[in-house]
Design a protein around this motif. Structure first.
Motif, PDB file in Angstrom:
ATOM      1  N   ALA A 174      -0.826 -33.352  17.289  1.00  0.00           N
ATOM      2  CA  ALA A 174      -1.535 -32.650  16.212  1.00  0.00           C
ATOM      3  C   ALA A 174      -2.299 -31.447  16.750  1.00  0.00           C
ATOM      4  O   ALA A 174      -2.292 -30.358  16.151  1.00  0.00           O
ATOM      5  CB  ALA A 174      -2.489 -33.625  15.511  1.00  0.00           C
ATOM      6  N   SER A 178      -1.592 -27.185  16.158  1.00  0.00           N
ATOM      7  CA  SER A 178      -2.576 -26.188  15.717  1.00  0.00           C
ATOM      8  C   SER A 178      -2.722 -25.062  16.728  1.00  0.00           C
ATOM      9  O   SER A 178      -3.105 -23.941  16.364  1.00  0.00           O
ATOM     10  CB  SER A 178      -3.932 -26.851  15.481  1.00  0.00           C
ATOM     11  OG  SER A 178      -4.485 -27.301  16.696  1.00  0.00           O
ATOM     12  N   VAL A 206      -8.555 -34.089  14.089  1.00  0.00           N
ATOM     13  CA  VAL A 206      -7.113 -34.017  13.818  1.00  0.00           C
ATOM     14  C   VAL A 206      -6.479 -35.387  13.596  1.00  0.00           C
ATOM     15  O   VAL A 206      -5.260 -35.478  13.461  1.00  0.00           O
ATOM     16  CB  VAL A 206      -6.373 -33.307  14.975  1.00  0.00           C
ATOM     17  CG1 VAL A 206      -6.712 -31.840  15.013  1.00  0.00           C
ATOM     18  CG2 VAL A 206      -6.669 -33.980  16.311  1.00  0.00           C
ATOM     19  N   GLU A 209      -4.202 -35.760  10.482  1.00  0.00           N
ATOM     20  CA  GLU A 209      -2.904 -35.110  10.612  1.00  0.00           C
ATOM     21  C   GLU A 209      -2.035 -35.792  11.672  1.00  0.00           C
ATOM     22  O   GLU A 209      -0.796 -35.803  11.576  1.00  0.00           O
ATOM     23  CB  GLU A 209      -3.075 -33.633  10.989  1.00  0.00           C
ATOM     24  CG  GLU A 209      -3.762 -32.782   9.934  1.00  0.00           C
ATOM     25  CD  GLU A 209      -5.278 -32.951   9.943  1.00  0.00           C
ATOM     26  OE1 GLU A 209      -5.806 -33.532  10.925  1.00  0.00           O
ATOM     27  OE2 GLU A 209      -5.932 -32.534   8.961  1.00  0.00           O
ATOM     28  N   GLN A 212       0.818 -38.367  11.004  1.00  0.00           N
ATOM     29  CA  GLN A 212       2.016 -37.914  10.307  1.00  0.00           C
ATOM     30  C   GLN A 212       3.138 -37.537  11.273  1.00  0.00           C
ATOM     31  O   GLN A 212       4.283 -37.373  10.857  1.00  0.00           O
ATOM     32  CB  GLN A 212       1.678 -36.690   9.431  1.00  0.00           C
ATOM     33  CG  GLN A 212       0.518 -36.905   8.477  1.00  0.00           C
ATOM     34  CD  GLN A 212       0.757 -38.045   7.508  1.00  0.00           C
ATOM     35  OE1 GLN A 212       1.879 -38.220   7.023  1.00  0.00           O
ATOM     36  NE2 GLN A 212      -0.289 -38.811   7.230  1.00  0.00           N
TER      37      GLN A 212
END
Length: 755
Positions: A174, A178, A206, A209, A212
């Motif tokens: 994650a 970014s 994070v 996120e 996922q």
């Protein structure tokens, strides 16, 4: 115990050959009866508004707090620190941000390791790996959550390491997304994700996120030793709350409109409630009601002291069916067992017959009394029963089985019962049974309001499920060089583990479980009797017996008596061979270097003098479940009082996650073993213990525990459980030490009479 009509049976029935095998037997293929069941389980955790569930063992809060989910019962052994430490180490977390939460009942937390040790039988051994697999499937699909036998770390070490690795990879992915960089270049240390250069990111920023992303096919583990938490003496996570009093044990639970109960269950055995003096109980201020069942009566009041006083005045009368338990009856049953046809040879190597035939052999007899648990916290549970279901707060080593038993007693489905597992104020195996939870739920339903049931210390002693009493007949043949050429151990003892399983999984009453196991020879009853030494010809026979005393899961289980029998007898053989005790053992440990290393280390650290008369020094060694240990003690008799001035233990238990907690557990086991040697046993007469006051049991006090030294051997082996390995060693080491002091061989436990 009287029970409500059943709506649905929730008992986890004992595993059997028929449970698992269907069709033409092993040759036709192993068919699993539950083959159509789902094989993947999802975490059934609850998450707060700011929490993200990463996997079954981990939640992470938006603030960065690491919440580690632990399915094992904390009983003082430090499991709620050690397991989180494994996960936090692999994740790269800041230890100051780690918190712990108890796990709900789920197949994901099944202790398949203890299940395999407990449920293995002749037919599962014949099946080999398939038998182990079948037991594992049974344990998982039954959500068999168990704490005991030092299995917590060996069972869950890899699961927590994997959980930490999964979280680290997902968080790195994650963060890398970014930053638009490859995730492999990221790492986590002290709770911060970094790119190896200047960029940093908090875990909590994070985590939502991160879950996922997909995992790689091969899960990478942390490399190197820099900034690692594993192997450090990190502070225990439960210490601050235990110091400031905020830690909740079962007796600390408070609910609105709650009342308190004390219970009386009659003498040991098949006892039925015959009558009470209801009028006398009613005279106690605060008394509310007597709740009666077939086998117990509870007094309920506005406070526990009033409830217990009312129960005393009610003076319950019980009818005992069958022969009442007594110490004389126990000894007689064990001796008679040796002539029973139920005896079986369970372990054997070589051929004893030609070795013993016509030879001069040394034979000795030993005996061990049943040892009480005597945990600091007597059994306690709080229950609230409503039309919607039941809630129970209790410490339990088998939460899934406890929940099923409570549901069965109330006539509810298991899903209608919520069990809140609490930490235990000591247990030593006693909280494997779920009696108090069932009783509290039934009383709460009867009262229509929450009830906290607290057993008195008297009730705790009377209704204890102690370790197994045992008698042993040992025989051996020595060669000219002092080596043991033949070894035979005949052990008469009930199987406490078999009885425990029958109670907690099959719902049998204690006296029923004892009677059912009376003719079943099992390796569980003689665990630890197989010699650790290189003896070419040896055998171990088990003679089961019904001593009339229900028995239970304990610290060390059968190893408590096994180590006493084997290590005491080895000392006798050393003296017969005119060899000093350490050299006698070392010559037979060439194939067991880890145990030999422990023995030589304990002897060197303790200044072993060769066991000369007057030295007051004794040795003992033992191995169990991947842990190896040796103990040297210095002991003497002062009148009729035993003084143990020094205990030195050397233990090889693999690469321990938290060495300080490992030492704590070894020290705890040494003191437990000292109590087992000095007291922790009571005589029985007319179905009751003669003593039930702790001060009269000759238990060791702080002044009786001399200098204790524990050496943890450096090892790269997988970590083994350490909670049990030291306890069985103390009694034989003391007995061997006292032989050098008094010239008398003590062959019975406890070694000294209780006051």
């Amino acid at each position: 115990m009287a029970r409500a009509p059943r709506k649905q049976s929730n008992k986890s029935k004992g595993i059997s050959r028929r449970t698992l095998l269907v069709g033409g037997g092993a040759a036709a293929g192993l068919l699993i009866a539950w083959g159509a069941w789902p094989r993947r389980y999802r975490p059934n955790l609850n998450a707060g508004p700011t929490e993200t569930i990463v996997n079954a063992f981990l939640k992470i809060d938006r603030s960065g707090q690491i919440i580690v989910v632990v399915p094992q019962t904390e009983m003082g052994q430090g499991v709620t620190t050690v397991l989180p430490q494994i996960l936090a180490d692999e994740l790269g977390a800041d230890w100051r941000s780690v918190a712990v939460q108890s796990a709900p009942v789920s197949p994901l937390y099944a202790n398949t390791l203890l299940a395999r040790e407990w449920l293995a039988s002749d037919w599962t051994r014949v099946l080999g790996d398939a038998g182990d697999w079948a037991i594992g499937q049974y344990a998982t699909r039954s959500a068999l959550m168990l704490t005991g036998g030092g299995t917590s770390v060996p069972m869950f070490h890899d699961a927590y390491r994997d959980a930490g690795a999964v979280a680290r990879v997902l968080l790195c992915k994650a963060a890398a997304a970014s930053w638009s960089i490859p995730w492999e270049s990221c790492d986590i240390q002290d709770g911060l994700i970094s790119d190896g250069a200047d960029r940093r990111m908090k875990i909590g920023d994070v985590v939502a996120e991160a879950v996922q992303f997909d995992l790689p096919e091969i899960l990478p583990y942390r490399q190197g030793q820099d900034a690692r938490l594993s192997g450090q003496d990190l502070p225990r996570l439960d210490t601050p709350s235990k110091i400031d009093g905020s830690h909740n044990f079962a007796a600390d639970i408070r609910l609105p409109d709650m009342v308190y109960a004390s219970i009386r269950q009659g003498p040991i055995g098949d006892a039925l409630l015959a009558g009470t003096d209801d009028r006398a109980a009613g005279g106690v201020t605060g008394f509310l009601k007597l709740v009666k069942r077939d086998r117990w009566v509870a007094a309920v009041a506005s406070n526990w002291w009033a409830a217990n006083k009312a129960l005393d005045l009610a003076d319950p009368v019980f009818t005992l069916r069958g022969k009442p338990v007594s110490s004389g009856g126990i000894d007689e049953a064990l001796e008679n067992a040796f002539s029973s046809s139920a005896g079986r040879r369970l372990y054997a190597q070589g051929d004893l017959l030609p070795v013993f035939e016509g030879a001069t052999i040394l034979a000795s007899e030993y005996q061990v009394d049943a040892g009480l648990h005597l945990a600091l916290e007597p059994l306690c549970a709080t229950a609230r029963v409503t039309d919607d279901g039941a809630e129970v707060w209790m410490a339990t080593q088998a939460p899934g089985l406890a929940r099923a038993a409570i549901a069965d007693a109330l006539g509810l489905s298991a899903d209608a019962v919520t069990l809140y597992p609490l930490h235990a104020g000591g247990s030593f195996g006693r909280k494997m049974d779920w009696d108090a939870g069932v009783q509290a739920a039934l009383i709460a339903r009867d009262m229509g309001r929450p009830v906290q049931l607290q057993w008195s210390r008297l009730e705790d002693v009377v209704q204890d499920r102690p370790s197994a009493p045992a008698h042993a007949r040992m025989a051996a043949k020595l060669g000219r060089n002092g080596a043991i050429e033949g070894w035979l151990a005949k052990v008469a003892t009930p199987c406490a583990m078999t009885q425990t399983w029958a109670r907690i999984a099959d719902g049998k009453l204690p006296h029923e479980a004892a009677a059912d196991a009376a003719d079943k020879a099992t390796r569980l009853a003689v665990a630890g009797m197989a010699p650790s030494y290189a003896i070419p010809n040896w055998a171990v026979d088990h003679y089961p017996a019904d001593v009339g005393l229900p028995l239970g899961f304990t610290r060390g289980n059968a190893h408590l008596h096994s180590a006493f029998f084997t290590e005491s007898f080895l000392d006798e053989l050393a003296h017969l061979a005119n060899m000093e005790a350490m050299s006698f053992r070392i010559q037979m440990l060439g194939g067991n270097p880890r145990l030999a290393h422990c023995l030589s280390t304990a002897a060197a650290m303790g200044g072993w003098q060769g066991g000369v008369p007057g030295s007051g020094q004794g040795l003992a060694t033992h191995m169990m479940n991947g842990a190896y240990a040796a103990v040297l003690v210095e002991a003497e008799m002062s009148g009729d009082r035993l003084n143990v001035s020094r205990i030195v233990a050397a233990v090889d238990a693999g690469d321990q996650v938290n060495p300080d907690i490992a030492r704590q557990q070894i020290e705890s086991g040494l003191v437990y073993g000292l109590a087992y040697a000095m007291g922790a046993s009571v005589p029985y007469e007319a179905g009751l213990p003669i003593r039930a006051i702790l001060g009269r049991m000759n238990l060791p006090r702080l002044a009786d525990v001399g200098e204790v030294t524990v050496e943890l051997m450096r090892s790269t082996a997988d970590p083994a459980g350490v909670s049990d390995v030291a306890a069985p060693l103390v009694a034989p080491a003391i007995a061997n030490a006292l032989y050098t002091w008094t010239g008398q061989r003590l062959r019975s436990l406890p070694l000294v009479g209780a006051a």
